[in-house]
Design an enzyme around this catalytic site. Structure first.
Site, PDB file in Angstrom:
ATOM      1  N   ASN A 181       0.413   6.444   5.501  1.00 51.28           N
ATOM      2  CA  ASN A 181       0.425   5.259   4.573  1.00 51.28           C
ATOM      3  C   ASN A 181      -1.085   5.330   4.211  1.00 51.28           C
ATOM      4  OD1 ASN A 181      -0.354   4.086   7.031  1.00 51.28           O
ATOM      5  ND2 ASN A 181      -0.073   2.146   6.133  1.00 51.28           N
ATOM      6  N   CYS A 231      -3.307   3.118   5.032  1.00 49.26           N
ATOM      7  CA  CYS A 231      -4.356   2.691   6.020  1.00 49.26           C
ATOM      8  C   CYS A 231      -4.058   3.449   7.594  1.00 49.26           C
ATOM      9  CB  CYS A 231      -4.201   1.309   6.489  1.00 49.26           C
ATOM     10  SG  CYS A 231      -4.159   0.211   4.815  1.00 49.26           S
ATOM     11  N   GLU A 291      -1.700   3.900   9.474  1.00 50.84           N
ATOM     12  CA  GLU A 291      -0.994   3.696  10.776  1.00 50.84           C
ATOM     13  C   GLU A 291       0.628   3.779  10.821  1.00 50.84           C
ATOM     14  OE1 GLU A 291      -0.788  -0.271   8.257  1.00 50.84           O
ATOM     15  OE2 GLU A 291      -1.808   1.427   8.274  1.00 50.84           O
ATOM     16  N   PRO A 300      -5.039  -2.448   9.770  1.00 53.90           N
ATOM     17  CA  PRO A 300      -6.504  -3.060   9.888  1.00 53.90           C
ATOM     18  C   PRO A 300      -6.545  -4.497   9.861  1.00 53.90           C
ATOM     19  CG  PRO A 300      -6.080  -1.367   7.919  1.00 53.90           C
ATOM     20  CD  PRO A 300      -4.626  -1.672   8.608  1.00 53.90           C
ATOM     21  N   THR A 301      -5.664  -5.341   9.133  1.00 54.62           N
ATOM     22  CA  THR A 301      -5.843  -6.614   9.467  1.00 54.62           C
ATOM     23  C   THR A 301      -7.025  -7.336   8.817  1.00 54.62           C
ATOM     24  OG1 THR A 301      -6.910  -7.034  11.573  1.00 54.62           O
ATOM     25  CG2 THR A 301      -4.571  -6.686  11.894  1.00 54.62           C
ATOM     26  N   GLY A 323       0.434  -1.155  -0.033  1.00 52.59           N
ATOM     27  CA  GLY A 323       0.002   0.157   0.008  1.00 52.59           C
ATOM     28  C   GLY A 323       0.898   1.088  -0.003  1.00 52.59           C
TER      29      GLY A 323
END
Length: 957
Positions: free
Chosen positions: A585, A587, A589, A770-771, A401
């Site tokens: 990034n 997401c 984090e 997020p997993t 990502g």
């Protein structure tokens, strides 16, 4: 084309379509239907139109057949049903008549035709009663068809009833609440004479899937039945001959299969030849076949569809071989690499820890691109801009990502010295980046995904806010790109006092990009003074509160741009001595430095928190062991990784950042009997993250003692003994105060001294991703998320999966409340207990879903975690009844509590989960208004859907 429907045709039962009228989508001659007596007939979509029309006639009378509204409804419903059925079917799988009728019922409910659907349900039940009565009157023994399996060469072989019964019984063994007889009966319903081998294998899997909503353990049954398919496919492909093995056979079969698998993978060019040099017999002996039984269906199906290595269309990789292959790839540079591979394998295969998706995809392969996230900063010239776009393509090619900082690119109307013209601003280049992300899709595995960041003072910020709108000039829209605001503290301080805010073009204010805290404030105010004196060409002054409100409005309406905070990301960064954090990034984090010669890289993995919790609390000793091994695995990624651009390699080897996170937080709370919306949950978030942080930092110190400090350690906050818990004071000093908890329970002073004297192996250790996919593999709740619903159907590229909260079912069973009525009520009330009168209040609190929890609880828990994390966390916020006032309060609270970033804002729309009580339905019970996402378990306005739950989209994990 409108359907030509006549009352006579409908009433007589004749086909609704004439040959000339039949639409192409209704004709599917390649598919077949299993009748109730076991016979097979060609699929005819027109019969669906007949059934739907009769249902309308039963409710609205004979005049309905001539109604244009009914014509259009029948056409639309028929098309939807046919498309759904044929999309899921294939040449080797027939459709059962009951499945077709289930889809008709579901389509009527989706279309809002509740009365018609009710009439259809009553009609089906009446016919079923007629069949039962007829069977009871008949004294003749029911006819039993002799079933044969038709192979590819056309030969017929009698169905092996004994083996079918064996694998079903084996799949149900040891599981409470499941019945092999029920699965077998449902399986036979989907068999017919001449069934193909593939369809024979699929039939019991599909049968078990339809039962999950009544008993969650059927998710394990269906996984084990899928495993039988996989064993046959994988072992036959590796050994070059037809092999069929039961689970009981695998203790002997795995040791023979594993070395052959590695060799086959090397020959096919899929596996690094270095893996053949391991002691394969030693590794094969360490495999644990019984762990194949730990998968739920969604997890194993996800691995089967997108992770297991395959050649010539056949999977060659079985689950334990998959985990060992990943572990071997991470052990390549270890001294005793077999011992380390076995250690890593044990952690992965137990689901105690799971590496991120790129690592699972590529570890041990010929292109080991194992990193999850890449952050870049875009220069303000054509060479730099298009180099950034090219870098995006190269970085996304093998999975990863992207987060791009675009704040240096000059704004609309700025002067271009080379052409003596005016700039078109940042937006046209964002459009190019958007299209590049779609073009580079990792060989069809997942679409590339990128998030563009822009600072709030940039003169193009207003156009940036509109990028995800569905109206306006499409050339200035980026429908596939995520966007995020990079917000300095000074802006929110102006919002708080209802002050003015000035927008600038970065070519005239170049140092703002690299400044934060008090230094940013001083420079910004100096530029405001210059603008007031007329010394700047491009600027705009506006009310800060107006811009803030527009930011929140766009966030609600389109889901973008997200709100992230520049100052806490930089002030608390351990690496401020060597650079600036310019963005997060994909997401939100990761918070790492970027520059022209450094592309930030982060390597992710997540601890399964619920696997480290008992009803008595957190198992700290087990957590310490898991974290120590996980940190070693993540550190190994830095050296093994395949880098597609030199700037990424340079940055990663210099700083060696990793991001250890968690998943299963909601499950852990439920194990501890703690409601999410409670002080107990906030306290547990604090204590669990303190423990993970302590042991992650300690593990990095141990690695530094063994392998050496990371090269840029000197001058970092670590080198000064300033740990994440200590850096809170730096932020508080910069802001003049901070509403953030500072309590601690562990021996931080002792660890602080170890960090200063021994050093750190990694510049950054923690980030909560997020997993979305790896939590599915492990069968636990996603990341730190509250549950969407307690019962829903999840749709993705792997199919449709009924998901039931097994803990809730266990509790309801214990109180005698789990029955068909409860299942029906949960569906009707969108997986929520709150409106079900007979549900106890304590269970309503414990199993409250995301939209029933005040979002301030999410922020309070996140704030407690943030004090321990050296990076950030992907924090979704849920709000059931959004308003400007509510959003304003929520995001100001996030800022005041010291959060570094936020992620998606999720809010309900008017449409909720289907109010259906169908049995055996694998259709989508949920839909979203965004056409870019296949399905979600919650309803949200367009654009606010978390694309991470769509596996066609690149995500951190």
């Amino acid at each position: 084309m409108s359907l030509s429907i006549s009352q006579d045709r409908a009433a007589s039962g004749a086909p609704i379509f004439t040959d000339a009228e039949r639409p192409e989508k209704a004709a599917a001659p390649a598919f077949h239907v299993i009748r109730r007596n076991g016979s097979v007939t060609p699929f005819d979509g027109s019969k669906i139109a007949v059934a739907v029309t009769k249902a309308f006639l039963a409710v609205e009378g004979s005049g309905a057949a001539a109604s244009r509204r009914v014509h259009e409804a029948v056409e639309e419903l028929t098309g939807d049903v046919v498309a759904t059925l044929t999309r899921r079917a294939d040449a080797d799988r027939a459709l059962h008549i009951e499945d077709i009728q289930d889809q008709v019922e579901l389509a009527l409910m989706r279309g809002g035709h509740q009365k018609v659907a009710r009439a259809y349900v009553l009609y089906r039940e009446a016919r079923a009663e007629e069949r039962r009565a007829k069977a009871a009157k008949s004294k003749a023994k029911p006819e039993t068809l002799t079933l044969n399996v038709r192979h590819a060469d056309g030969s017929l072989v009698p169905l092996d009833e004994r083996r079918l019964a064996l694998i079903i019984a084996e799949a149900c063994e040891g599981l409470e609440g499941v019945s092999a007889e029920t699965v077998a009966a449902e399986t036979r319903r989907n068999l017919y004479d001449g069934v193909s081998p593939t369809e024979l294998q699929q039939a019991p899997v599909m049968a078990a899937r339809t039962l999950v909503e009544t008993e969650p353990n059927y998710a394990y049954v269906s996984a084990r039945l899928l495993l039988d398919m996989l064993r046959t496919e994988g072992m036959s492909a590796v050994h070059g001959r037809a092999i069929s093995a039961t689970q009981a056979d695998m203790a002997e079969a795995y040791p023979d299969y594993f070395p052959a698998f590695i060799k086959a993978g090397v020959v096919a060019g899929l596996i690094d030849a270095e893996l053949e040099r391991f002691d394969l017999a030693r590794l094969a002996a360490a495999l644990k076949p019984e762990r194949d039984l730990d998968f739920q269906f969604l997890g194993l199906q996800t691995l089967y569809d997108r992770y297991f290595l395959h050649t010539k269309g056949k999977r060659i990789e079985l689950p334990q071989a998959f985990f060992m292959r990943v572990a071997m790839g991470l052990s390549l540079r270890e001294i005793d690499r077999e011992a380390r591979a076995i250690e890593f394998y044990g952690l992965l295969s137990s689901f105690d820890f799971m590496a991120s998706t790129p690592t699972l995809f590529n570890s041990g392969t010929t292109r080991p691109q194992l990193s999850s996230c890449f952050l870049t900063t875009i220069a303000d010239d054509l060479d730099g801009i298009f180099k950034g776009v090219k870098d995006n393509a190269l970085l996304a090619k093998y999975s990863g990502g992207l987060g791009n900082d675009w704040s240096r690119v000059r704004g609309l109307g700025a002067h271009i010295k080379g052409t003596n013209g005016e700039s078109q601003g940042v937006v046209p280049f964002l459009k190019v980046a958007n299209d590049t992300a779609i073009a580079v899709n990792q060989g069809g595995k997942r679409k590339g995904a990128v998030c563009a960041y822009l600072e709030t003072w940039h003169v193009d910020i207003e156009e940036f806010l509109d990028l995800r709108k569905n109206t306006g000039d499409d050339r200035r829209r980026t429908h596939d790109m995520n966007t995020a605001n990079w917000v300095p503290d000074l802006f929110l301080e102006r919002v708080e006092v209802d002050g003015q805010w000035t927008l600038f073009s970065p070519d005239e204010t170049p140092d703002l990009h690299d400044l934060y805290g008090p230094a940013f404030k001083a420079a910004y105010e100096a530029y405001e003074a210059k603008a007031a004196r007329g010394e700047l060409k491009v600027y705009k002054t506006m009310r800060a509160l107006d811009l803030w409100r527009r930011m929140l409005t766009m966030l609600f309406e389109t889901g973008h741009p997200w709100i992230t905070f520049k100052d806490p990301c930089n002030i608390r960064s351990p690496q401020g001595h060597v650079g600036v954090v310019h963005s997060s990034n994909l997401c939100t984090e990761i918070t790492l430095n970027t520059s022209d010669d450094e592309v930030a890289v982060c390597n992710l993995g997540s601890v399964n928190l619920v696997a480290h919790v008992t009803p008595d609390g957190l198992d700290v000793a087990k957590l310490a062991r898991t974290v120590a091994t996980a940190m070693r695995m993540l550190d190994n990624v830095v050296d093994i990784n395949f880098y597609t651009i030199p700037e990424a390699r340079r940055s990663n080897l210099r700083h060696r950042p990793v991001g250890l996170g968690i998943m299963g937080f909601q499950d852990a709370l439920q194990t501890l009997r703690i409601p999410y919306a409670s002080e107990g949950a906030v306290t547990f978030a604090d204590e669990s993250m303190e423990a993970l942080s302590f042991h992650a930092i300690s593990a990095s110190v141990d690695l530094a003692a063994e392998r050496g400090r990371y090269p840029s350690f000197e001058g970092s906050l670590w080198s000064k003994g300033i740990l994440p818990i200590d850096s809170i004071e730096l932020l508080a000093d910069a802001r003049g105060g901070l509403e953030m908890n500072r309590s601690a329970t562990l021996d931080w002073e002792g660890l602080r001294e170890r960090v200063k004297t021994i050093g750190m192996r990694n510049s950054n250790c923690m980030a909560i991703a997020p997993t979305a996919t790896i939590s599915n593999i492990c069968g636990v709740s996603q990341s730190i998320e509250p549950a969407y619903q307690n019962l829903f159907v999840k749709s993705n590229m792997s199919g449709d999966f009924t998901v039931v909260n097994a803990r809730l079912v266990h509790d309801l069973k214990a109180r005698g409340l789990w029955d068909e009525v409860m299942v029906s009520d949960l569906k009707y009330f969108d997986g929520s207990l709150s409106a079900i009168d007979r549900a106890p209040d304590d269970l309503k609190a414990l199993y409250a879903t995301a939209f029933e929890i005040d979002a301030s609880w999410l922020i309070e828990a996140a704030s407690r975690r943030q004090k321990w994390i050296d990076q950030a966390q992907s924090l979704n916020l849920y709000i059931a009844s959004p308003s400007g006032k509510a959003l304003d309060a929520l995001y100001r609270l996030a800022w005041r509590r010291g959060l570094k970033t936020t992620y998606y804002l999720r809010s309900r729309s008017a449409t909720h989960v289907e109010k259906s009580t169908l049995k055996g339905v694998d259709g989508r019970l949920n839909a979203v208004t965004s056409s870019s996402v296949a399905a979600q378990p919650i309803m949200v306005p367009e654009g606010t859907v978390c694309s991470m739950d769509d596996p066609t989209c690149e995500a951190c994990q």
